[in-house]
Design a protein around this motif. Structure first.
Motif, PDB file in Angstrom:
ATOM      1  N   MET A  78       6.661  -7.119  -0.320  1.00  0.00           N
ATOM      2  CA  MET A  78       5.499  -7.310   0.536  1.00  0.00           C
ATOM      3  C   MET A  78       5.319  -6.107   1.468  1.00  0.00           C
ATOM      4  O   MET A  78       4.204  -5.659   1.726  1.00  0.00           O
ATOM      5  N   ASN A  79       6.433  -5.577   1.965  1.00  0.00           N
ATOM      6  CA  ASN A  79       6.368  -4.382   2.806  1.00  0.00           C
ATOM      7  C   ASN A  79       5.936  -3.172   1.991  1.00  0.00           C
ATOM      8  O   ASN A  79       5.129  -2.359   2.447  1.00  0.00           O
ATOM      9  N   LEU A  80       6.465  -3.054   0.785  1.00  0.00           N
ATOM     10  CA  LEU A  80       6.080  -1.942  -0.086  1.00  0.00           C
ATOM     11  C   LEU A  80       4.590  -2.015  -0.416  1.00  0.00           C
ATOM     12  O   LEU A  80       3.869  -1.006  -0.370  1.00  0.00           O
ATOM     13  N   LEU A  81       4.118  -3.206  -0.751  1.00  0.00           N
ATOM     14  CA  LEU A  81       2.700  -3.413  -1.058  1.00  0.00           C
ATOM     15  C   LEU A  81       1.808  -3.027   0.117  1.00  0.00           C
ATOM     16  O   LEU A  81       0.732  -2.445  -0.075  1.00  0.00           O
ATOM     17  N   THR A  82       2.259  -3.343   1.322  1.00  0.00           N
ATOM     18  CA  THR A  82       1.489  -3.001   2.515  1.00  0.00           C
ATOM     19  C   THR A  82       1.282  -1.497   2.606  1.00  0.00           C
ATOM     20  O   THR A  82       0.168  -1.014   2.847  1.00  0.00           O
ATOM     21  N   GLY A  83       2.362  -0.738   2.426  1.00  0.00           N
ATOM     22  CA  GLY A  83       2.260   0.719   2.491  1.00  0.00           C
ATOM     23  C   GLY A  83       1.371   1.286   1.409  1.00  0.00           C
ATOM     24  O   GLY A  83       0.540   2.176   1.663  1.00  0.00           O
ATOM     25  N   ILE A  84       1.513   0.776   0.189  1.00  0.00           N
ATOM     26  CA  ILE A  84       0.683   1.253  -0.930  1.00  0.00           C
ATOM     27  C   ILE A  84      -0.786   0.940  -0.667  1.00  0.00           C
ATOM     28  O   ILE A  84      -1.660   1.796  -0.811  1.00  0.00           O
ATOM     29  N   ALA A  85      -1.060  -0.304  -0.278  1.00  0.00           N
ATOM     30  CA  ALA A  85      -2.444  -0.737  -0.067  1.00  0.00           C
ATOM     31  C   ALA A  85      -3.118   0.038   1.056  1.00  0.00           C
ATOM     32  O   ALA A  85      -4.299   0.406   0.940  1.00  0.00           O
ATOM     33  N   GLN A  86      -2.399   0.307   2.130  1.00  0.00           N
ATOM     34  CA  GLN A  86      -2.990   1.046   3.246  1.00  0.00           C
ATOM     35  C   GLN A  86      -3.429   2.434   2.816  1.00  0.00           C
ATOM     36  O   GLN A  86      -4.510   2.907   3.187  1.00  0.00           O
ATOM     37  N   GLU A  87      -2.600   3.101   2.043  1.00  0.00           N
ATOM     38  CA  GLU A  87      -2.937   4.451   1.581  1.00  0.00           C
ATOM     39  C   GLU A  87      -4.086   4.422   0.583  1.00  0.00           C
ATOM     40  O   GLU A  87      -4.988   5.263   0.633  1.00  0.00           O
ATOM     41  N   LEU A  88      -4.079   3.450  -0.320  1.00  0.00           N
ATOM     42  CA  LEU A  88      -5.157   3.344  -1.305  1.00  0.00           C
ATOM     43  C   LEU A  88      -6.485   2.989  -0.639  1.00  0.00           C
ATOM     44  O   LEU A  88      -7.540   3.503  -1.026  1.00  0.00           O
ATOM     45  N   ASP A  89      -6.429   2.104   0.360  1.00  0.00           N
ATOM     46  CA  ASP A  89      -7.657   1.732   1.083  1.00  0.00           C
ATOM     47  C   ASP A  89      -8.313   2.956   1.710  1.00  0.00           C
ATOM     48  O   ASP A  89      -9.537   3.099   1.691  1.00  0.00           O
ATOM     49  N   ALA A  90      -7.482   3.840   2.251  1.00  0.00           N
ATOM     50  CA  ALA A  90      -8.015   5.036   2.902  1.00  0.00           C
ATOM     51  C   ALA A  90      -8.711   5.955   1.913  1.00  0.00           C
ATOM     52  O   ALA A  90      -9.557   6.774   2.300  1.00  0.00           O
ATOM     53  N   ARG A  91      -8.351   5.829   0.637  1.00  0.00           N
ATOM     54  CA  ARG A  91      -8.952   6.673  -0.407  1.00  0.00           C
ATOM     55  C   ARG A  91      -9.918   5.887  -1.293  1.00  0.00           C
ATOM     56  O   ARG A  91     -10.281   6.348  -2.369  1.00  0.00           O
ATOM     57  N   HIS A  92     -10.309   4.696  -0.838  1.00  0.00           N
ATOM     58  CA  HIS A  92     -11.296   3.866  -1.552  1.00  0.00           C
ATOM     59  C   HIS A  92     -10.825   3.466  -2.948  1.00  0.00           C
ATOM     60  O   HIS A  92     -11.614   3.427  -3.895  1.00  0.00           O
ATOM     61  N   TYR A  93      -9.543   3.168  -3.068  1.00  0.00           N
ATOM     62  CA  TYR A  93      -8.979   2.681  -4.327  1.00  0.00           C
ATOM     63  C   TYR A  93      -8.605   1.213  -4.197  1.00  0.00           C
ATOM     64  O   TYR A  93      -8.216   0.749  -3.123  1.00  0.00           O
ATOM     65  N   SER A  94      -8.694   0.499  -5.306  1.00  0.00           N
ATOM     66  CA  SER A  94      -8.250  -0.889  -5.371  1.00  0.00           C
ATOM     67  C   SER A  94      -6.878  -0.945  -6.027  1.00  0.00           C
ATOM     68  O   SER A  94      -6.510  -0.085  -6.826  1.00  0.00           O
ATOM     69  N   LEU A  95      -6.125  -1.998  -5.697  1.00  0.00           N
ATOM     70  CA  LEU A  95      -4.777  -2.171  -6.225  1.00  0.00           C
ATOM     71  C   LEU A  95      -4.718  -3.429  -7.077  1.00  0.00           C
ATOM     72  O   LEU A  95      -5.178  -4.490  -6.671  1.00  0.00           O
ATOM     73  N   GLN A  96      -4.144  -3.298  -8.273  1.00  0.00           N
ATOM     74  CA  GLN A  96      -3.919  -4.447  -9.144  1.00  0.00           C
ATOM     75  C   GLN A  96      -2.424  -4.615  -9.365  1.00  0.00           C
ATOM     76  O   GLN A  96      -1.733  -3.654  -9.697  1.00  0.00           O
ATOM     77  N   LEU A  97      -1.918  -5.825  -9.178  1.00  0.00           N
ATOM     78  CA  LEU A  97      -0.506  -6.119  -9.357  1.00  0.00           C
ATOM     79  C   LEU A  97      -0.273  -6.650 -10.767  1.00  0.00           C
ATOM     80  O   LEU A  97      -0.947  -7.566 -11.226  1.00  0.00           O
TER      81      LEU A  97
END
Length: 322
Positions: A78-97
């Motif tokens: 969950m912590n790892l996902l938070t870091g990944i999602a924050q960076e992707l959000d800043a670059r207008h990317y979506s994340l799929q698990l």
């Protein structure tokens, strides 16, 4: 409709600068980003991400594969996902698990792989999109990880400095590089201090660690410390010692590894090697997006320095027993 030119005029910068702030924020200063983002907010400007993706032949989707059992990893991921999602959000990317090793489920621009084991590398080699691994590896894949050897070295030396007579390593029974690195850190420090090493390994489950203590209680003398390869194992060691009536921390010390939630719910709270999990997640995303932008060029590796967090399962340095 507000345009890129309008934002540039409002911020008193060039159109190219606005584009760089939107598409490559890591390449500009914080002051410049603040200036452009403020202009965007005042003008209610929203980048046309769909149009940009179409022009660049991109999906704006990143897939995150978690390839190990989730019941032994939460809330770490969950912590790892938070870091990944924050960076992707800043670059207008979506994340799929994704939790299965299947490249055929939908399209994307690249992959972040977690929990990779030796059996997975042949499959990963067939990826037709850029890949970044969370976890060091021997196979030449770009990766981000904590410095596992340095973390356990730090913990082991601290245990010796506290004058515990016996320093025992509790490892995970798995032939993977992260575990081998942790064990090598323990062995190196024990050798440098001319101390006898003791290593026990079993599955990464607290109940197995607790059972190990209870089954072998007569073998452990006071002034012993257990340096553990995970907080989950450390939690089990602690539980076993308490159930057998052992005193923590003066008679028996414990140091865990990970520093994500489990160390804080233990009582006493665990001294542990804390990994920068959120920051490592962000680094994985940043590395992958850079790799995508650079047409798959290798990005190498990044190792994060872990931190030893002192809590209640080790002696106070001011009151250490000699």
């Amino acid at each position: 409709m507000t345009t890129l030119n309008d934002v540039a005029k409002k911020a008193n910068v060039s159109k190219m600068t606005v584009s760089r702030v939107i598409n490559h924020p890591e390449q500009v200063t914080d002051e410049l980003k603040e200036l452009v983002f403020k202009a965007m907010e005042e003008l209610n400007y929203r980048p046309n991400v769909a149009a940009k993706a179409l022009v660049n032949n991109r999906t704006q989707i990143i897939k995150l594969f978690i390839l190990e059992e989730m019941d032994t990893t939460e809330p770490y991921y969950m912590n790892l996902l938070t870091g990944i999602a924050q960076e992707l959000d800043a670059r207008h990317y979506s994340l799929q698990l994704v939790t299965k090793n299947n490249f055929d489920i939908g399209t994307c621009d690249g992959y972040i792989m977690c929990g990779v084991r030796e059996k997975d590398y042949a499959w990963i080699s067939g990826a037709n999109k850029p890949v970044v691994l969370f976890g060091e590896n021997r196979h030449g894949f770009d990766f981000v990880d904590s410095d596992n050897k340095a973390g356990i070295s730090l913990a082991t030396q601290y245990a010796i400095d506290l004058k515990y007579q016996n320093v025992i390593f509790i490892g995970i029974e798995i032939d993977e590089l992260f575990e081998l690195s942790r064990e090598s850190g323990y062995l190196q420090i024990m050798k440098e201090n001319q101390k006898m090493s003791q290593i026990y390994r079993f599955g990464n489950h607290s109940r197995q660690a607790a059972k190990f203590i209870k089954d072998n209680w007569s073998e452990f003398t006071p002034n012993t410390i257990f340096v553990c390869s995970s907080d989950r194992l450390a939690l089990g060691i602690e539980r076993g010692i308490i159930e057998m009536g052992g005193g923590i921390p003066n008679d028996f010390g414990i140091i865990g590894h990970d520093g994500v939630f489990l160390d804080q719910i233990a009582f006493p709270q665990l001294t542990t090697v804390k990994q920068a999990v959120i920051e490592m997640g962000a680094a994985c995303a940043k590395m992958l997006l850079n790799k995508i932008d650079q047409d798959g060029i290798s990005q190498g590796s990044v190792l994060f320095k872990p931190e030893l967090v002192i809590r209640g399962t080790t002696k106070n340095k001011m009151n250490k027993v000699n």
